[in-house]
Design a protein around this motif. Structure first.
Motif, PDB file in Angstrom:
ATOM      1  N   GLY A   1       1.861   0.538  -3.001  1.00  0.00           N
ATOM      2  CA  GLY A   1       1.524   0.595  -1.769  1.00  0.00           C
ATOM      3  C   GLY A   1       0.961   1.782  -1.129  1.00  0.00           C
ATOM      4  N   ILE A   2       1.423   3.029  -1.730  1.00  0.00           N
ATOM      5  CA  ILE A   2       1.467   4.332  -0.927  1.00  0.00           C
ATOM      6  C   ILE A   2       0.389   4.895  -1.858  1.00  0.00           C
ATOM      7  CG2 ILE A   2       2.643   6.509  -0.544  1.00  0.00           C
ATOM      8  CD1 ILE A   2       5.084   4.905  -0.778  1.00  0.00           C
ATOM      9  N   GLU A   3      -0.804   5.438  -1.164  1.00  0.00           N
ATOM     10  CA  GLU A   3      -1.744   6.260  -2.024  1.00  0.00           C
ATOM     11  C   GLU A   3      -1.663   7.720  -1.753  1.00  0.00           C
ATOM     12  OE1 GLU A   3      -6.471   7.255  -0.917  1.00  0.00           O
ATOM     13  OE2 GLU A   3      -5.814   5.351   0.015  1.00  0.00           O
ATOM     14  N   PHE A   4      -1.518   7.966  -3.053  1.00  0.00           N
ATOM     15  CA  PHE A   4      -1.538   9.771  -3.252  1.00  0.00           C
ATOM     16  C   PHE A   4      -2.867  10.230  -3.906  1.00  0.00           C
ATOM     17  CE2 PHE A   4       2.721   7.685  -4.079  1.00  0.00           C
ATOM     18  CZ  PHE A   4       3.623   8.460  -3.479  1.00  0.00           C
TER      19      PHE A   4
ATOM     20  N   MET B   1       5.747  -5.424   4.905  1.00  0.00           N
ATOM     21  CA  MET B   1       4.315  -5.329   5.126  1.00  0.00           C
ATOM     22  C   MET B   1       3.535  -4.448   4.168  1.00  0.00           C
ATOM     23  SD  MET B   1       3.717  -7.143   7.960  1.00  0.00           S
ATOM     24  CE  MET B   1       2.500  -6.166   8.987  1.00  0.00           C
ATOM     25  N   LEU B   2       4.359  -3.539   3.330  1.00  0.00           N
ATOM     26  CA  LEU B   2       3.718  -2.933   2.362  1.00  0.00           C
ATOM     27  C   LEU B   2       4.176  -3.204   0.993  1.00  0.00           C
ATOM     28  CD1 LEU B   2       2.230  -0.049   2.418  1.00  0.00           C
ATOM     29  CD2 LEU B   2       4.224   1.111   1.741  1.00  0.00           C
TER      30      LEU B   2
ATOM     31  N   LEU C   1      -0.317  -5.015   4.775  1.00  0.00           N
ATOM     32  CA  LEU C   1      -0.741  -6.167   5.079  1.00  0.00           C
ATOM     33  C   LEU C   1      -0.707  -6.179   6.588  1.00  0.00           C
ATOM     34  CD1 LEU C   1       1.509  -8.199   2.623  1.00  0.00           C
ATOM     35  CD2 LEU C   1      -0.824  -7.992   2.508  1.00  0.00           C
ATOM     36  N   ARG C   2      -2.040  -6.902   7.082  1.00  0.00           N
ATOM     37  CA  ARG C   2      -2.240  -7.137   8.231  1.00  0.00           C
ATOM     38  C   ARG C   2      -1.362  -8.073   9.104  1.00  0.00           C
ATOM     39  NH1 ARG C   2      -6.838  -5.091  10.362  1.00  0.00           N
ATOM     40  NH2 ARG C   2      -6.949  -6.708  12.226  1.00  0.00           N
ATOM     41  N   ARG C   3      -0.708  -8.809   8.311  1.00  0.00           N
ATOM     42  CA  ARG C   3       0.278  -9.677   8.578  1.00  0.00           C
ATOM     43  C   ARG C   3       1.361  -9.863   7.926  1.00  0.00           C
ATOM     44  NH1 ARG C   3      -0.063 -16.269   7.426  1.00  0.00           N
ATOM     45  NH2 ARG C   3       1.266 -15.284   5.883  1.00  0.00           N
ATOM     46  N   HIS C   4       2.620 -10.154   8.207  1.00  0.00           N
ATOM     47  CA  HIS C   4       3.946 -10.215   7.538  1.00  0.00           C
ATOM     48  C   HIS C   4       3.691 -11.384   6.649  1.00  0.00           C
ATOM     49  CE1 HIS C   4       8.049 -10.813   6.278  1.00  0.00           C
ATOM     50  NE2 HIS C   4       8.251  -9.624   6.826  1.00  0.00           N
ATOM     51  N   PRO C   5       3.872 -11.130   5.206  1.00  0.00           N
ATOM     52  CA  PRO C   5       3.796 -12.281   4.069  1.00  0.00           C
ATOM     53  C   PRO C   5       4.684 -13.693   4.415  1.00  0.00           C
ATOM     54  CG  PRO C   5       4.967 -10.331   3.301  1.00  0.00           C
ATOM     55  CD  PRO C   5       4.644 -10.107   4.598  1.00  0.00           C
TER      56      PRO C   5
END
Length: 476
Positions: free
Chosen positions: A171-174, A153-154, A186-190
């Motif tokens: 996918g991680i914001e610093f 999901m990320l 993601l709002r849904r599993h790819p």
């Protein structure tokens, strides 16, 4: 070019053979990329292959379940360190009631979520939990739940610089000083094709609402790697080899005969029995005499046998897989024939040292502590708990010990006697002994006192000779 020069200099002056470009190491050209670069390039494929093996390979499934059962078992449970006994009892009772409501999917309890987390970390290398506040009208004991989010999901490919100067890496914001500010999920599993909506849509979730459970193997590592990664190749190839061997055995078990005939022009024209396809068939029955055509001979099939090499080869390969996954051979294969008390205990001790280190540094530190602290904060803010001075003395109220499930030994009688002697000699306290078994000493003492009071009230005696039986006087 510079690398080649260094190697030539190393070959002239000697030194570390591992760094030389000799004939034996000529093809050994490892990547110098950082682990984050390697994960970005291959992480999704490794996770997909690990999940495939767990779904389809018995050894991979057994390894995952064995790790999960030993790392979490029935759950790593908290024991509050609040000094006030009445307050501690209220906190523990409220926590116990909330654990049944913690799962946002309503599939399990908090300790079941621990189990799922341990399994995901073994297979995918990481897992995420989102702390979901709930409304008072939802009717929860404490208005808080946990939502599990798998690593897919990320997305690993989300890497960019934002207008505010923050950087998104895998996918991680610093933020500008390197702190985790948010996660872009993601709002849904790819891979979930059963949900056609929200394809590709993403949502930014603040880092304070996310628990990232990961066991990093290198400094600076951002995303996890499956514990099956070093064993994926051998597990897959061993599975193919087993399938081929099983097919060979099936063919060898079939009784097959071949009729050797002379040249077709020399065969006397006969009307053969056929199965509808026009092929000549000969059905063999016990005691049957089958006439052959002039010049024909019978030859039976003799498939090649693998001999005695199959079992040693399988054993050695499984040992390599055991070492790669960190799972003892007996746990991986369920083969207890090669085990005895001594080597089983040695393997268990080593395995349990690794599991205990993982329990403390990963599961407790990254998941359990964060959930406990957020839960207690929400419980006080929502009014589920009334703790005067909580904000001022928060550190003392959130203090907690986490007790993993007790280990079961091969010979529990010997271990119990040894532990009793250690306590009697002052080498270990009862509190420590009970904590190692997954129990809270104060709770055990309270239960023991209650039991003894009830036994005395009912005239029961355990652990000693029973009282003499009083017989009624004889009647004349």
């Amino acid at each position: 070019m510079l690398l080649g020069l260094r190697r030539r200099i190393g070959a002239l002056i000697g030194g570390f053979e591992a760094a030389q470009g000799s004939r034996r190491l000529k093809g050994f050209q490892p990547s110098r990329a950082h682990v984050n670069t390697l994960i970005a390039a291959a992480g999704s494929d490794i996770t997909a292959r690990a999940r495939y093996l767990v779904r389809n390979n018995g050894y991979a499934l057994n390894a995952a379940e064995s790790w999960t059962g030993n790392a979490v078992g029935t759950g790593i449970k908290p024991s509050s360190l609040i000094a006030d006994k009445d307050l501690k009892t209220r906190v523990q009772q409220l926590w116990l009631a909330w654990t049944d409501e913690s799962d946002a999917e309503n599939l399990t309890d908090f300790y079941g979520q621990q189990r799922r987390a341990a399994r995901e970390v073994f297979i995918a290398g990481e897992v995420f939990f989102r702390l979901r506040p709930r409304r008072p009208e939802d009717g929860l004991t404490v208005p808080l739940q946990l939502q599990m989010l798998p690593s897919e999901m990320l997305p690993l490919t989300r890497t960019e610089v934002l207008p505010n100067g923050n950087v998104i890496r895998q996918g991680i914001e610093f933020d500008r000083i390197g702190r985790r500010a948010a996660y872009w999920f993601l709002r849904r599993h790819p891979g979930d094709l059963t949900d056609p909506g929200m394809v590709g849509e993403m949502v930014r979730v603040p880092a304070a609402e996310i628990i990232h459970v990961i066991d990093p193997v290198e400094s600076g590592q951002l995303r996890g790697v499956s514990r099956l990664a070093p064993a994926v190749v051998k597990l897959f190839l061993l599975d193919q080899y087993d399938d081929a061997e099983l097919e060979r055995k099936k063919i060898a078990a079939m009784y097959a005969m071949f009729v050797i005939s002379p040249a077709p022009t020399d065969i006397i024209d006969v009307t053969p029995a056929d199965d509808g396809s026009g092929d000549r068939i000969v059905e063999v029955q016990p005691g049957q005499v089958v006439p052959l055509e002039p010049g024909e001979q019978i030859q039976t099939s003799a498939p090649a046998d693998v001999g005695g090499s199959y079992e040693p080869f399988e054993y050695r390969t499984l040992l390599q897989i055991s070492a790669a996954t960190g799972i003892p051979y007996a746990y991986l294969s369920n083969d207890m024939l090669k085990a005895n008390y001594s080597n089983s205990r040695m393997a268990l001790l080593e395995f349990r040292r690794r599991v205990e280190a993982w329990q403390h540094s990963v599961m407790v530190h990254q998941m359990c502590r964060k959930v406990w602290q957020r839960w207690l904060d929400v419980a006080v803010l929502s009014g589920a708990l009334d703790i005067p001075g909580y904000e001022r003395k928060r550190a003392s109220f959130i203090a907690c010990s986490w007790l993993p499930p007790k280990w079961d030994w091969v010979d529990p009688l010997k271990d119990a006697k040894a532990e009793i002697e250690q306590i009697g000699a002052g080498l270990k306290s009862r509190t420590q002994a009970l904590a190692e078994r997954g129990y809270d000493a104060e709770q055990v003492d309270a239960e023991t006192a209650t039991d003894r009071e009830r036994e005395q009230r009912l005239g029961l005696t355990f652990g000693s000779d029973p009282p003499p039986l009083l017989l009624p006087p004889p009647t004349s």
